[in-house]
Scaffold this motif. Structure first.
Motif, short mmCIF file in Angstrom:
data_model
loop_
_atom_site.label_atom_id
_atom_site.label_comp_id
_atom_site.label_asym_id
_atom_site.label_seq_id
_atom_site.Cartn_x
_atom_site.Cartn_y
_atom_site.Cartn_z
N HIS A 200 -4.01 19.28 25.60
CA HIS A 200 -5.18 19.38 26.47
C HIS A 200 -5.91 18.03 26.42
O HIS A 200 -6.20 17.51 25.33
CB HIS A 200 -6.10 20.51 26.01
CG HIS A 200 -5.46 21.86 26.09
ND1 HIS A 200 -5.58 22.68 27.18
CD2 HIS A 200 -4.67 22.54 25.20
CE1 HIS A 200 -4.91 23.81 26.99
NE2 HIS A 200 -4.35 23.74 25.78
N GLU A 202 -8.76 15.02 28.36
CA GLU A 202 -9.92 14.79 29.22
C GLU A 202 -10.03 13.30 29.52
O GLU A 202 -9.51 12.46 28.78
CB GLU A 202 -11.21 15.30 28.58
CG GLU A 202 -11.64 14.56 27.33
CD GLU A 202 -12.95 15.10 26.76
OE1 GLU A 202 -13.40 16.17 27.20
OE2 GLU A 202 -13.51 14.43 25.86
N GLU A 219 -14.97 13.01 36.29
CA GLU A 219 -14.58 13.69 35.05
C GLU A 219 -13.32 14.50 35.34
O GLU A 219 -13.22 15.13 36.40
CB GLU A 219 -15.68 14.60 34.54
CG GLU A 219 -16.87 13.85 33.95
CD GLU A 219 -17.89 14.77 33.33
OE1 GLU A 219 -18.28 14.54 32.18
OE2 GLU A 219 -18.32 15.73 34.02
N THR A 221 -10.06 16.97 33.47
CA THR A 221 -9.39 17.63 32.35
C THR A 221 -7.98 17.94 32.79
O THR A 221 -7.68 18.04 33.99
CB THR A 221 -10.10 18.94 31.94
OG1 THR A 221 -10.13 19.83 33.06
CG2 THR A 221 -11.51 18.66 31.45
#
Length: 235
Positions: A200, A202, A219, A221
């Protein structure tokens, strides 16, 4: 202990801090030619000229493409691209990282790429990127699709910096502000957790002139699925 120097170090006029996975003996010359073509592409988009000049450009481009196509067979991507993640050392911290000199979106020897400086940053990755006129959409702003492509590429290099082979499984991108053209912007990505083969991640994008704690323009993810060395060996 620091990671050892990479296999396939800088060559072709590259800087001493370049971690180049697949060496290119013509890196400097190919990058210079690609840079000139990028300048041409941006100038072509931004400026207008007479029909004679357009015809001259078209004739030159067709003839030059023909010479390239006749000069050699197409060069395939190496089949060991993923396996090398488990055989090679990780890039040194702070080093510029490059897989292929003509990698899509970021390779300096790719005339369709952006201007990108990609580096390992501890266990993360950072890149400074400049989008030229060829990527402009709304006035003064880079097209969101081109920004998304660089987000994916930067996070792909995060996997290189982490020393794993992985495919993009999901990207979620929040466009909070316009990414300017002709100005450097900083991309910063990191892994936030790992669950088995799931990485995972970002990423944030800020203008290079902005403070480190300034609100990000972008931003993102994502989820990357790791392909293990055993899986690669079984293929």
């Amino acid at each position: 202990m620091d990671d050892p120097p990479p296999r396939g170090d800088a060559d072709g006029g590259a800087g001493d801090d370049l971690h180049l996975i697949y060496p290119d003996a013509q890196l400097a010359d190919r990058s210079a030619a690609a840079g000139a073509l990028r300048r041409l592409a941006h100038a072509f988009v931004r400026h207008r000229t007479d029909p004679e000049t357009l015809a001259e450009i078209a004739a030159w481009a067709e003839a030059t493409a023909g010479r390239l196509e006749a000069g050699s067979a197409p060069v395939p991507r190496p089949a060991d691209y993923f396996a090398r993640r488990y055989e090679d050392p990780r890039p040194p911290d702070g080093a510029e990282v490059m897989a292929f000199s003509d990698r899509a979106f970021s390779g300096p020897a790719n005339p369709t790429a952006m201007e990108v400086d990609m580096r390992r940053d501890g266990d993360g990755v950072r890149a400074q990127v400049t989008f030229g006129a060829a990527f402009e959409s709304a006035p003064g702003r880079a097209h969101g699709g081109s920004v998304c492509a660089v987000v994916d590429d930067v996070l792909g290099y995060l996997m290189v910096c982490l020393g794993v082979a992985a495919y993009t499984a999901r990207l979620e991108i929040d466009y909070r502000g316009g990414v300017p053209i002709d100005e450097p912007v900083n991309f910063s990505g990191r892994e936030i957790r790992r669950e088995g083969r799931k990485s995972h991640v970002e990423l944030a994008v800020r203008a290079a002139s902005a403070a480190a704690d300034a609100p990000p323009l972008i931003e993102a993810t994502g989820l990357f699925v790791i392909v293990t060395a055993d899986q690669l060996a079984a293929e």
